[in-house]
Motif scaffolding. Structure first.
Motif, short mmCIF file in Angstrom:
data_model
loop_
_atom_site.label_atom_id
_atom_site.label_comp_id
_atom_site.label_asym_id
_atom_site.label_seq_id
_atom_site.Cartn_x
_atom_site.Cartn_y
_atom_site.Cartn_z
N ARG A 20 -3.47 3.36 -1.32
CA ARG A 20 -3.83 2.73 -2.73
C ARG A 20 -3.09 1.40 -2.77
O ARG A 20 -1.69 1.58 -2.29
CB ARG A 20 -3.96 3.63 -3.81
CG ARG A 20 -2.73 4.15 -4.07
CD ARG A 20 -2.86 4.65 -5.60
NE ARG A 20 -1.45 5.48 -6.02
CZ ARG A 20 -0.27 4.74 -6.34
NH1 ARG A 20 -0.41 3.31 -6.68
NH2 ARG A 20 0.67 5.29 -6.34
N ILE A 21 -3.23 0.45 -3.49
CA ILE A 21 -2.17 -0.66 -3.64
C ILE A 21 -1.20 -0.29 -4.96
O ILE A 21 -1.74 0.48 -5.91
CB ILE A 21 -3.26 -1.97 -4.49
CG1 ILE A 21 -3.98 -2.41 -3.26
CG2 ILE A 21 -1.91 -3.05 -4.72
CD1 ILE A 21 -4.70 -3.83 -3.76
N LEU A 63 0.85 -1.14 0.00
CA LEU A 63 0.04 0.07 -0.13
C LEU A 63 0.80 1.34 -0.04
O LEU A 63 1.97 1.20 0.80
CB LEU A 63 -0.73 -0.09 1.21
CG LEU A 63 -1.86 -0.94 1.29
CD1 LEU A 63 -2.84 -0.78 2.85
CD2 LEU A 63 -2.95 -0.79 0.23
N VAL A 64 0.53 2.17 -0.65
CA VAL A 64 1.25 3.49 -0.85
C VAL A 64 0.39 4.73 -0.55
O VAL A 64 -0.87 4.72 -0.98
CB VAL A 64 2.10 3.66 -2.21
CG1 VAL A 64 0.97 3.73 -3.42
CG2 VAL A 64 3.07 4.89 -2.16
N CYS A 65 1.09 6.05 0.14
CA CYS A 65 0.44 7.08 0.21
C CYS A 65 0.79 7.78 -0.71
O CYS A 65 1.88 8.34 -1.06
CB CYS A 65 0.67 7.55 1.61
SG CYS A 65 -0.10 9.13 2.04
N ASN A 121 -11.39 2.17 5.55
CA ASN A 121 -10.22 2.42 4.67
C ASN A 121 -8.80 2.40 5.49
O ASN A 121 -8.88 2.93 6.57
CB ASN A 121 -10.33 3.66 3.96
CG ASN A 121 -11.00 3.35 2.61
OD1 ASN A 121 -11.17 2.17 2.23
ND2 ASN A 121 -12.19 4.19 2.48
N ILE A 122 -7.74 2.09 4.98
CA ILE A 122 -6.44 2.10 5.84
C ILE A 122 -6.02 3.49 5.18
O ILE A 122 -5.88 3.74 3.98
CB ILE A 122 -5.42 1.09 5.43
CG1 ILE A 122 -5.99 -0.36 6.06
CG2 ILE A 122 -4.07 1.33 5.85
CD1 ILE A 122 -5.38 -1.60 5.58
N THR A 123 -5.65 4.43 6.04
CA THR A 123 -5.42 5.78 5.53
C THR A 123 -4.02 6.34 5.92
O THR A 123 -3.44 5.66 6.97
CB THR A 123 -6.39 6.91 6.12
OG1 THR A 123 -6.47 6.72 7.47
CG2 THR A 123 -8.01 6.37 5.56
N CYS A 124 -3.70 7.29 5.24
CA CYS A 124 -2.43 8.00 5.76
C CYS A 124 -2.55 9.40 5.15
O CYS A 124 -3.23 9.46 4.01
CB CYS A 124 -1.03 7.43 4.97
SG CYS A 124 0.42 8.18 5.47
N GLY A 180 4.31 9.30 0.22
CA GLY A 180 5.10 8.31 -0.19
C GLY A 180 5.39 7.14 0.85
O GLY A 180 5.93 5.93 0.44
N PHE A 181 4.63 7.12 1.87
CA PHE A 181 4.74 6.01 2.83
C PHE A 181 4.23 5.00 2.20
O PHE A 181 3.25 4.81 1.51
CB PHE A 181 3.89 6.38 4.29
CG PHE A 181 4.21 5.41 5.25
CD1 PHE A 181 5.19 5.07 5.89
CD2 PHE A 181 2.92 4.79 5.52
CE1 PHE A 181 4.97 4.31 6.82
CE2 PHE A 181 2.96 3.96 6.40
CZ PHE A 181 4.09 3.31 7.12
N GLU A 182 4.92 3.48 2.73
CA GLU A 182 4.61 2.61 2.20
C GLU A 182 4.37 1.37 3.15
O GLU A 182 5.22 1.39 4.12
CB GLU A 182 5.55 1.63 0.96
CG GLU A 182 5.74 2.82 -0.09
CD GLU A 182 6.64 2.23 -1.23
OE1 GLU A 182 7.16 1.30 -1.05
OE2 GLU A 182 6.59 2.95 -2.44
N LEU A 183 3.24 0.38 3.00
CA LEU A 183 3.29 -0.50 4.02
C LEU A 183 3.08 -1.88 2.99
O LEU A 183 2.28 -2.16 2.06
CB LEU A 183 1.76 -0.53 4.66
CG LEU A 183 1.50 0.55 5.68
CD1 LEU A 183 0.14 0.75 6.20
CD2 LEU A 183 2.70 0.27 6.87
#
Length: 53
Positions: free
Chosen positions: A50-51, A12-14, A41-44, A18-21
């Motif tokens: 988004r994927i 997942l990217v913000c 929703n998983i938020t940042c 630009g944070f990524e999980l």
């Protein structure tokens, strides 16, 4: 995007910062059957992540 929709290996990217999980272990069917997994929703940065393509 909530955890029940994610699969192992997805990232997942913000779009804002630009944070990524990376999903190391998917939550699986058992988690979703008990309503214990995340349902929102998983938020940042206040926006849904988004994927990463």
């Amino acid at each position: 995007m909530n955890c029940s929709e994610l699969r192992e290996g997805q990232v997942l990217v913000c779009d804002e910062c630009g944070f990524e999980l990376k999903v190391v272990n998917a939550c699986g069917e058992a988690c979703c059957a008990t309503d214990t997994c995340c349902t929102g929703n998983i938020t940042c940065c206040g926006e849904p992540m988004r994927i990463k393509q």
